[in-house]
Design a protein around this motif. Structure first.
Motif, PDB file in Angstrom:
ATOM      1  N   SER A   1       2.775  12.066  -9.889  1.00 16.97           N
ATOM      2  CA  SER A   1       2.259  13.426  -9.813  1.00 16.97           C
ATOM      3  C   SER A   1       3.406  14.439  -9.875  1.00 16.97           C
ATOM      4  CB  SER A   1       1.456  13.618  -8.520  1.00 16.97           C
ATOM      5  OG  SER A   1       0.972  14.936  -8.437  1.00 16.97           O
TER       6      SER A   1
ATOM      7  N   PRO B   1      -3.357  13.996  -6.465  1.00 19.55           N
ATOM      8  CA  PRO B   1      -3.386  12.568  -6.781  1.00 19.55           C
ATOM      9  C   PRO B   1      -3.330  12.272  -8.274  1.00 19.55           C
ATOM     10  CG  PRO B   1      -5.187  13.163  -5.297  1.00 19.55           C
ATOM     11  CD  PRO B   1      -4.544  14.426  -5.725  1.00 19.55           C
TER      12      PRO B   1
ATOM     13  N   GLN C   1       2.508   1.686  -3.395  1.00 17.67           N
ATOM     14  CA  GLN C   1       1.562   2.220  -4.384  1.00 17.67           C
ATOM     15  C   GLN C   1       1.369   3.728  -4.174  1.00 17.67           C
ATOM     16  OE1 GLN C   1      -2.529   0.824  -4.113  1.00 17.67           O
ATOM     17  NE2 GLN C   1      -2.594   0.625  -6.330  1.00 17.67           N
ATOM     18  N   LEU C   2       1.259   4.146  -2.924  1.00 18.02           N
ATOM     19  CA  LEU C   2       1.102   5.564  -2.606  1.00 18.02           C
ATOM     20  C   LEU C   2       2.325   6.359  -3.074  1.00 18.02           C
ATOM     21  CD1 LEU C   2      -0.504   7.813  -1.190  1.00 18.02           C
ATOM     22  CD2 LEU C   2       0.680   7.189   0.914  1.00 18.02           C
TER      23      LEU C   2
ATOM     24  N   TRP D   1      -5.204  12.992 -13.352  1.00 23.62           N
ATOM     25  CA  TRP D   1      -4.314  13.749 -12.472  1.00 23.62           C
ATOM     26  C   TRP D   1      -5.067  14.949 -11.945  1.00 23.62           C
ATOM     27  CZ3 TRP D   1      -0.200  17.642 -14.296  1.00 23.62           C
ATOM     28  CH2 TRP D   1       0.643  17.995 -13.257  1.00 23.62           C
TER      29      TRP D   1
ATOM     30  N   ARG E   1       2.293   6.739  -6.868  1.00 29.36           N
ATOM     31  CA  ARG E   1       1.331   7.766  -7.319  1.00 29.36           C
ATOM     32  C   ARG E   1       1.874   9.168  -7.047  1.00 29.36           C
ATOM     33  NH1 ARG E   1      -3.430   4.580  -5.035  1.00 29.36           N
ATOM     34  NH2 ARG E   1      -3.199   6.046  -3.336  1.00 29.36           N
TER      35      ARG E   1
ATOM     36  N   SER F   1       0.835  -1.208   0.000  1.00 26.43           N
ATOM     37  CA  SER F   1       0.000   0.000   0.000  1.00 26.43           C
ATOM     38  C   SER F   1       0.862   1.247   0.000  1.00 26.43           C
ATOM     39  CB  SER F   1      -0.930   0.012   1.214  1.00 26.43           C
ATOM     40  OG  SER F   1      -1.839  -1.045   1.141  1.00 26.43           O
TER      41      SER F   1
ATOM     42  N   GLU G   1      -4.207   8.894 -10.534  1.00 24.57           N
ATOM     43  CA  GLU G   1      -4.716   7.528 -10.464  1.00 24.57           C
ATOM     44  C   GLU G   1      -5.478   7.198 -11.734  1.00 24.57           C
ATOM     45  OE1 GLU G   1      -6.862   4.699  -7.174  1.00 24.57           O
ATOM     46  OE2 GLU G   1      -6.874   6.841  -6.871  1.00 24.57           O
ATOM     47  N   ASP G   2      -5.178   6.057 -12.298  1.00 28.21           N
ATOM     48  CA  ASP G   2      -5.851   5.564 -13.507  1.00 28.21           C
ATOM     49  C   ASP G   2      -5.827   6.578 -14.645  1.00 28.21           C
ATOM     50  OD1 ASP G   2      -6.473   3.163 -12.213  1.00 28.21           O
ATOM     51  OD2 ASP G   2      -8.323   4.001 -11.397  1.00 28.21           O
TER      52      ASP G   2
END
Length: 102
Positions: free
Chosen positions: A31, A54, A23-24, A60, A27, A20, A56-57
């Motif tokens: 950014s 953030p 992953q953070l 932005w 990301r 976790s 994600e996917d």
């Protein structure tokens, strides 16, 4: 009382053991890389008012300090997206969010 053994870990080491957190961190790095890529396109007076949010996917978020900054940044979004793609940085969309605490 026995002295406690304290182990010190770098953030990188800790992230390697925690999916976790890894992953953070990924990301956050995504950014930061994107913000660095477009920083030169942001008017100098506004740069301190813009923070990378953030990622994600493919979406932005840019965190902005006020509505006036958001209005100007909205005009620049197509240029930002073009620059990011030219740099090989994936971006499906860029959202703007006003956060007065920046």
């Amino acid at each position: 009382m026995k002295p406690r053994h304290q182990h010190q870990f770098s953030l990188l080491q800790a992230s390697e053991n925690n999916p976790s957190l890894a992953q953070l961190m990924a990301r956050q790095k995504a950014s930061s890389v994107r913000l660095q890529a477009i920083e030169g396109l942001i008017p100098p007076m506004l740069r301190p008012l813009v923070k990378g949010g953030p990622f994600e996917d493919g979406a932005w978020c840019l965190m902005l300090s006020n509505n006036t900054t958001a209005a100007k940044m909205r005009q620049l979004l197509p240029i930002f997206e073009e620059k990011l793609r030219a740099c090989g940085l994936e971006v499906k969309s860029i959202r703007l969010k006003v956060n007065r605490q920046i």
